[in-house]
Scaffold this motif. Sequence first.
Motif, mmCIF file in Angstrom:
data_model
loop_
_atom_site.group_PDB
_atom_site.id
_atom_site.type_symbol
_atom_site.label_atom_id
_atom_site.label_comp_id
_atom_site.label_asym_id
_atom_site.label_seq_id
_atom_site.Cartn_x
_atom_site.Cartn_y
_atom_site.Cartn_z
ATOM 1 N N HIS A 162 0.821 -1.217 0.000
ATOM 2 C CA HIS A 162 0.000 0.000 0.000
ATOM 3 C C HIS A 162 0.855 1.269 0.000
ATOM 4 O O HIS A 162 0.416 2.297 -0.526
ATOM 5 C CB HIS A 162 -0.957 -0.023 1.184
ATOM 6 C CG HIS A 162 -2.080 -1.010 1.031
ATOM 7 N ND1 HIS A 162 -3.156 -0.781 0.194
ATOM 8 C CD2 HIS A 162 -2.278 -2.234 1.575
ATOM 9 C CE1 HIS A 162 -3.976 -1.821 0.248
ATOM 10 N NE2 HIS A 162 -3.470 -2.712 1.070
ATOM 11 N N SER A 166 0.470 4.034 -2.845
ATOM 12 C CA SER A 166 0.313 5.452 -2.501
ATOM 13 C C SER A 166 1.300 6.317 -3.267
ATOM 14 O O SER A 166 0.952 7.404 -3.747
ATOM 15 C CB SER A 166 0.508 5.654 -0.990
ATOM 16 O OG SER A 166 -0.580 5.132 -0.270
ATOM 17 N N TYR A 170 0.068 9.074 -5.759
ATOM 18 C CA TYR A 170 0.442 10.456 -5.448
ATOM 19 C C TYR A 170 1.114 11.100 -6.651
ATOM 20 O O TYR A 170 0.820 12.242 -7.016
ATOM 21 C CB TYR A 170 1.378 10.474 -4.242
ATOM 22 C CG TYR A 170 1.828 11.862 -3.844
ATOM 23 C CD1 TYR A 170 0.938 12.746 -3.240
ATOM 24 C CD2 TYR A 170 3.137 12.281 -4.065
ATOM 25 C CE1 TYR A 170 1.348 14.022 -2.869
ATOM 26 C CE2 TYR A 170 3.553 13.552 -3.702
ATOM 27 C CZ TYR A 170 2.654 14.415 -3.097
ATOM 28 O OH TYR A 170 3.058 15.670 -2.735
ATOM 29 N N PHE A 194 -6.697 7.420 -3.652
ATOM 30 C CA PHE A 194 -5.473 7.662 -2.885
ATOM 31 C C PHE A 194 -5.781 7.721 -1.390
ATOM 32 O O PHE A 194 -5.070 7.132 -0.567
ATOM 33 C CB PHE A 194 -4.824 8.972 -3.343
ATOM 34 C CG PHE A 194 -3.663 9.424 -2.493
ATOM 35 C CD1 PHE A 194 -2.435 8.800 -2.599
ATOM 36 C CD2 PHE A 194 -3.806 10.466 -1.587
ATOM 37 C CE1 PHE A 194 -1.363 9.204 -1.799
ATOM 38 C CE2 PHE A 194 -2.750 10.877 -0.801
ATOM 39 C CZ PHE A 194 -1.526 10.243 -0.908
ATOM 40 N N ASN A 197 -6.607 4.282 0.003
ATOM 41 C CA ASN A 197 -5.381 3.493 0.154
ATOM 42 C C ASN A 197 -4.586 3.942 1.373
ATOM 43 O O ASN A 197 -4.032 3.125 2.112
ATOM 44 C CB ASN A 197 -4.529 3.608 -1.114
ATOM 45 C CG ASN A 197 -3.323 2.694 -1.080
ATOM 46 O OD1 ASN A 197 -3.437 1.485 -1.247
ATOM 47 N ND2 ASN A 197 -2.152 3.273 -0.848
ATOM 48 N N GLN A 198 -4.545 5.272 1.604
ATOM 49 C CA GLN A 198 -3.849 5.798 2.779
ATOM 50 C C GLN A 198 -4.539 5.332 4.067
ATOM 51 O O GLN A 198 -3.870 5.047 5.071
ATOM 52 C CB GLN A 198 -3.827 7.333 2.739
ATOM 53 C CG GLN A 198 -2.808 7.915 1.776
ATOM 54 C CD GLN A 198 -1.385 7.614 2.213
ATOM 55 O OE1 GLN A 198 -0.744 6.696 1.693
ATOM 56 N NE2 GLN A 198 -0.894 8.374 3.155
#
Length: 351
Positions: A162, A166, A170, A194, A197-198
């Motif tokens: 992950h 990211s 990004y 995004f 996922n964060q």
Amino acid sequence: MPTSVENKKILIIDDDISIRLTLKKLVSLCFNFKIYTSDDGVQGLGYSFILKPDLIIIDSTLPKYSGRELIDYLLTNKSFSNTPIILLNEGSNINITEVNNLSNFYQFSKLDKEFPNSLVKKINELTQDKDLNNNEGGLTKEIFNKRIYKINNYLSRRIIKHSNISDIKYSSNLSNNINYSKNIFKRLGNKLSFLINQFILSIYLSIFLIIFGRRENEENIDQRKKDLNIFRSKIYPSIGLSLGLILFVCFQISLILISVTSIAFIGTKIVNAASYTWDGGGLTNNWSDCDNWSTNICPVAADSVTFNGTSTKDSIIDASWGGSITSITISAGYTGTVSMERSLTMSSAFT
């Protein structure tokens, strides 16, 4: 003279703090090495010359000095001709013609399903000291089948995956902002993806830190201080926000479940509530004699009862009956009497 296992030094160069943390923990768990880390290529190159590490792990994408440039320089420098160098890439292996055939160069994909377990096995293989009769390499113990290693390996694989996603998302978001895509929904979708996922990364990091803690065998004091600042300013707030969101969602779900349960319970009470008329069909005058009631069912707490011209038979609220009803209605047509051998509780009106 060979270096003892306990004095071996490993240098990890990666700009992602989550990946550095998981790799350091994994190496600390499996090996008695001195671990040095760096988050940029320039500092990493300096440490390579100063420390003369026994093993170097390099991320393919680094600030200031890319991983590929670093690999090119180190592997073509005679000072590192016997130093194993491992390149970590984001996908398939990178074709570096000048060094691909060198015996001390290795590549691993961070997205491979066997990573980082495959990396640990390679480190173990590369740190074997046959001159010291160390057949187990640098491993402190038979760790591969132990539960703590399996947990660490599982969480590390998820965190690295992950973190890598990211970085990709990004970079994609930055590119979209620069080129300003006309499709606003696509840009919003990318940003939402995004953030999701964060959020997932924060959850895995939270579990990882709870189990293994943040402290590790880090010899680079400057990098340790820098990482601590990043944790305080970014990682901990992100984890706190994610955990707060989870608690909020769980609280909302619990409220919904309580509401649904209450509605179902009240609905059951309402559905089960009934009205019964005294028809005097029983052999006795007792309320507990169900034949005295319409449908031959004795009333309970949720029910209401009616006395009218259907029967003028006297009735007795006897001790064998439950003692509670919702309401009682006595119409003008009823000429009998209602006597009480026990108390009567009504939750509603008497008419």
